[in-house]
Design an enzyme around this catalytic site. Structure first.
Site, short mmCIF file in Angstrom:
data_model
loop_
_atom_site.label_atom_id
_atom_site.label_comp_id
_atom_site.label_asym_id
_atom_site.label_seq_id
_atom_site.Cartn_x
_atom_site.Cartn_y
_atom_site.Cartn_z
N GLU A 16 38.10 34.97 30.23
CA GLU A 16 37.40 36.00 31.00
C GLU A 16 37.83 37.38 30.50
O GLU A 16 39.02 37.68 30.43
CB GLU A 16 37.77 35.86 32.49
N PHE A 74 40.54 43.90 43.15
CA PHE A 74 40.19 45.33 43.08
C PHE A 74 38.69 45.56 43.05
O PHE A 74 38.22 46.64 43.42
CB PHE A 74 40.85 45.97 41.85
N LYS A 77 45.68 41.72 52.77
CA LYS A 77 46.43 42.39 51.70
C LYS A 77 45.42 42.73 50.62
O LYS A 77 45.11 41.90 49.77
CB LYS A 77 47.52 41.45 51.18
N GLU A 81 46.04 46.67 45.33
CA GLU A 81 46.77 47.94 45.28
C GLU A 81 46.05 48.99 44.44
O GLU A 81 46.39 50.17 44.48
CB GLU A 81 48.20 47.70 44.74
N SER A 98 42.02 36.61 40.16
CA SER A 98 41.98 35.94 38.85
C SER A 98 42.48 34.49 38.97
O SER A 98 43.22 34.15 39.90
CB SER A 98 42.85 36.72 37.86
N CYS A 140 32.77 39.21 39.33
CA CYS A 140 33.02 37.79 39.06
C CYS A 140 31.71 37.05 38.82
O CYS A 140 31.70 35.94 38.34
CB CYS A 140 33.77 37.15 40.20
P1 NAD Z 1 44.28 39.70 40.50
O1 NAD Z 1 44.38 38.23 40.48
O2 NAD Z 1 45.10 40.49 39.54
O3 NAD Z 1 44.66 40.27 41.95
C1 NAD Z 1 44.08 39.74 43.12
C2 NAD Z 1 45.04 39.94 44.27
O4 NAD Z 1 46.24 39.21 44.02
C3 NAD Z 1 45.45 41.40 44.49
O5 NAD Z 1 45.51 41.65 45.87
C4 NAD Z 1 46.83 41.47 43.84
O6 NAD Z 1 47.67 42.43 44.43
C5 NAD Z 1 47.37 40.07 44.07
N1 NAD Z 1 48.31 39.64 43.02
C6 NAD Z 1 48.28 39.99 41.71
N2 NAD Z 1 49.29 39.39 41.05
C7 NAD Z 1 49.94 38.63 41.94
C8 NAD Z 1 51.07 37.77 41.85
N3 NAD Z 1 51.72 37.56 40.71
N4 NAD Z 1 51.48 37.14 42.97
C9 NAD Z 1 50.84 37.33 44.14
N5 NAD Z 1 49.78 38.16 44.27
C10 NAD Z 1 49.32 38.79 43.20
O7 NAD Z 1 42.73 40.05 40.34
P2 NAD Z 1 42.06 41.49 40.16
O8 NAD Z 1 42.36 41.98 38.79
O9 NAD Z 1 42.33 42.36 41.33
O10 NAD Z 1 40.51 41.08 40.25
C11 NAD Z 1 39.77 40.63 39.16
C12 NAD Z 1 39.72 39.13 39.12
O11 NAD Z 1 39.20 38.63 40.34
C13 NAD Z 1 38.80 38.58 38.04
O12 NAD Z 1 39.43 37.47 37.46
C14 NAD Z 1 37.56 38.17 38.80
O13 NAD Z 1 36.80 37.14 38.20
C15 NAD Z 1 38.16 37.70 40.07
N6 NAD Z 1 37.18 37.72 41.15
C16 NAD Z 1 36.70 36.53 41.56
C17 NAD Z 1 35.76 36.49 42.56
C18 NAD Z 1 35.19 35.19 43.03
O14 NAD Z 1 34.50 35.21 44.01
N7 NAD Z 1 35.45 34.08 42.38
C19 NAD Z 1 35.31 37.68 43.15
C20 NAD Z 1 35.85 38.89 42.71
C21 NAD Z 1 36.79 38.89 41.70
#
Ligand code: NAD
Length: 500
Positions: free
Chosen positions: A384, A151, A175, A178, A228, A283
């Site tokens: 985190e 997000f 994808k 959301e 994450s 991140c």
């Molecule tokens: P998230 O892991 O909740 O979601 C990321 C994506 O995965 C979304 O598109 C979501 O719809 C999908 N998703 C969520 N749960 C899922 C599941 N059970 N099965 C399959 N797909 C699923 O992350 P977020 O809350 O959107 O973003 C924040 C996180 O992203 C933080 O942990 C941050 O550190 C990390 N992040 C990392 C970087 C990097 O470059 N390392 C960059 C930006 C964000």
């Protein structure tokens, strides 16, 4: 009554989706629902994959130069629409418009880099590796590849992937998150306007149901994931088990080491921006400051003073420094971590929990929080938080500070502030992290380098964008050829061929 319904983009068309499952998209400043989002089901995702599969043959055979020309046009369109994109980001994410513009710029830089793909993809050629024998290598696209994005960067993170994958000749299914879908969806229209053929880029909105299809479908050759750590690990293990190439970038706990010789005003400014900018939802945000020697008291005094001048407001205010958190759930999670820190015995020097933003009482505003005397065994140190919460850990020596970073499960970004070149060099050599800043708090590599962490901040072999991105989205083919005259048959050879 919803303002709009957000659907998908498949084979050059916007579609509302075939399923009946919807989720809500909020304005984090007001707490109001501003759209409903159709969650893609298997039928929608399979349609997107089929469109990408059908488009692959022609797109991959399109000369790299022509693919690049589309990237040039795409870049010009992104420039033209940068403000609209930034506004769309801010309205769903909550980050300030100026920060959103910065995000768009960093995304555009990857498109700019991808415009030079013909040069980057250039192969190797060696004539006469044996008598009358030549060898050449080339890189070819993989096929249909998918991107799953978080997000917090609805434009920048998709643009870490899309231009690299398309310029190398792959077709794509995105994808997005959301929670922040609108800006990502605008990419589809800009690519179409740039001349990208239908089916080359597709986008499905949704959640786990859509991701599961991408993980299982045999036509998907590779997955780039950013999000994450638990989900990154799941995507990496499931995708790899299903024979896909996967790069899965995860969470972070970025430390900034403050050496005793550092300029504390510079450090305090850097920490304020890096810990509280984007409400800590980056991140590469700094969430831990490790003070070495006796600088902690002076630093905390400076931070306490500077934090007062942070302007908190809804993101569209040009003067705002920091907006709300993305959702009610995330607000509750971050606040619970601050409660936990107090319960664990850390000293809460600045407490932003009671903050309410006047006129926006339903918004997800949490003011900056600053903890002192945070210890290695506390959960607020280990996990985190992803919010405007900065922890100060006091270390007695450089070695102790370095050990803290190296023992942490995450290894995304890290920074050191010092005026001592020898210490800085020692640090960059020995630190266990993918991206290192020396007097730079947020060392996000420029597009012609690559982005990625170590340890549980990245699963897979390749960092994202730059030359690593080109390698991720292509595979190597090496041809050895000779053209003997027709009348020179030498008979079958039964030994391992060697070059003569
Ligand atoms: P998230 O892991 O909740 O979601 C990321 C994506 O995965 C979304 O598109 C979501 O719809 C999908 N998703 C969520 N749960 C899922 C599941 N059970 N099965 C399959 N797909 C699923 O992350 P977020 O809350 O959107 O973003 C924040 C996180 O992203 C933080 O942990 C941050 O550190 C990390 N992040 C990392 C970087 C990097 O470059 N390392 C960059 C930006 C964000």
């Amino acid at each position: 009554m919803y303002i709009k319904t957000i659907g998908h983009y498949i084979n050059g068309q916007h579609t509302s989706g075939t399923g009946s499952r919807y989720s809500q998209v909020f304005n984090p400043a007001t707490g109001q629902v501003q759209a409903q989002l159709n969650n893609a089901n298997a039928v929608d995702v399979e349609a997107a994959i089929s469109a990408a599969q059908a488009a692959f043959a022609e797109w991959s055979a399109t000369p790299a130069l022509r693919r690049s020309r589309i990237m040039f046009k795409f870049k010009a369109l992104l420039d033209e629409h940068a403000d609209d994109l930034a506004k769309a980001i801010s309205l769903e994410h909550g980050k300030t418009i100026s920060d959103a513009r910065g995000e768009v710029t960093r995304g555009i830089e990857v498109v700019e880099f991808a415009c030079g793909m013909p040069q980057l993809m250039k192969g190797d050629y060696n004539d006469q590796v044996g008598t009358g024998i030549d060898t050449y290598s080339m890189r070819q696209p993989l096929g249909v590849v998918a991107g799953i994005t978080p997000f917090n960067f609805p434009i920048m993170v998709p643009l870490w992937m899309i231009p690299m994958a398309l310029a190398t000749g792959n077709t794509f299914v995105l994808k997005p998150s959301e929670k922040t879908p609108s800006a990502s969806l605008m990419i589809a229209d800009l690519l179409a306007q740039a001349g990208l053929p239908a089916g080359v880029f597709n986008l499905v909105n949704g959640d786990k149901e859509a991701v599961d299809v991408l993980l299982q479908d045999k036509r998907i050759q590779a997955i780039s994931f950013v999000g994450s750590t638990p989900i990154a690990e799941h995507i990496y293990s499931t995708g790899s088990k299903n024979g896909k190439r996967v790069q899965a970038l995860g969470g972070a706990k970025n430390h900034l080491i403050v050496m005793p010789d550092a300029d504390l005003d510079q450090v305090a400014d850097a920490l304020i921006g890096a810990a509280f900018g984007s409400a800590g939802e980056r991140c590469m945000a700094i969430s831990v400051a490790v003070t070495v020697g006796n600088v902690a008291d002076a630093l905390i005094a400076k931070l306490s003073e500077k934090v007062q001048s942070i302007t908190i407001d809804q993101g569209l205010n040009e003067q705002a420094d920091m907006g709300p958190l993305v959702s009610a759930e995330h607000y509750a999670k971050v606040k619970a971590y601050v409660d936990l820190g107090v319960a664990e015995g850390a000293t809460l020097v600045i407490d932003g929990r009671a903050y309410q933003h006047q006129g926006y009482e339903q918004g997800y505003f949490l003011a900056p929080c600053l903890f002192d005397h945070v210890k290695k065994n506390m959960r607020i140190y280990q996990e985190e938080i992803f919010g405007p919460v900065l922890s100060v850990v006091r270390a007695t020596s450089f070695e102790e500070a370095l050990q803290l970073v190296n023992d942490h499960e995450f290894g995304n970004g890290v920074a050191i502030f010092t005026r001592d070149g020898e210490i800085a060099r020692e640090f960059t050599q020995r630190v266990q992290a993918g991206m290192v800043g020396v007097n730079v708090a947020i060392p996000v590599p420029i597009a012609f380098h690559s982005f990625g962490g170590w340890k549980r901040s990245l699963f897979g072999d390749h960092h994202i964008y730059g030359s690593e991105g080109m390698r991720f989205y292509t595979r190597l083919k090496t041809t050895t050829s000779r053209w003997p005259a027709g009348n020179k048959a030498a008979g079958a050879e039964f030994v391992m061929p060697t070059m003569k």
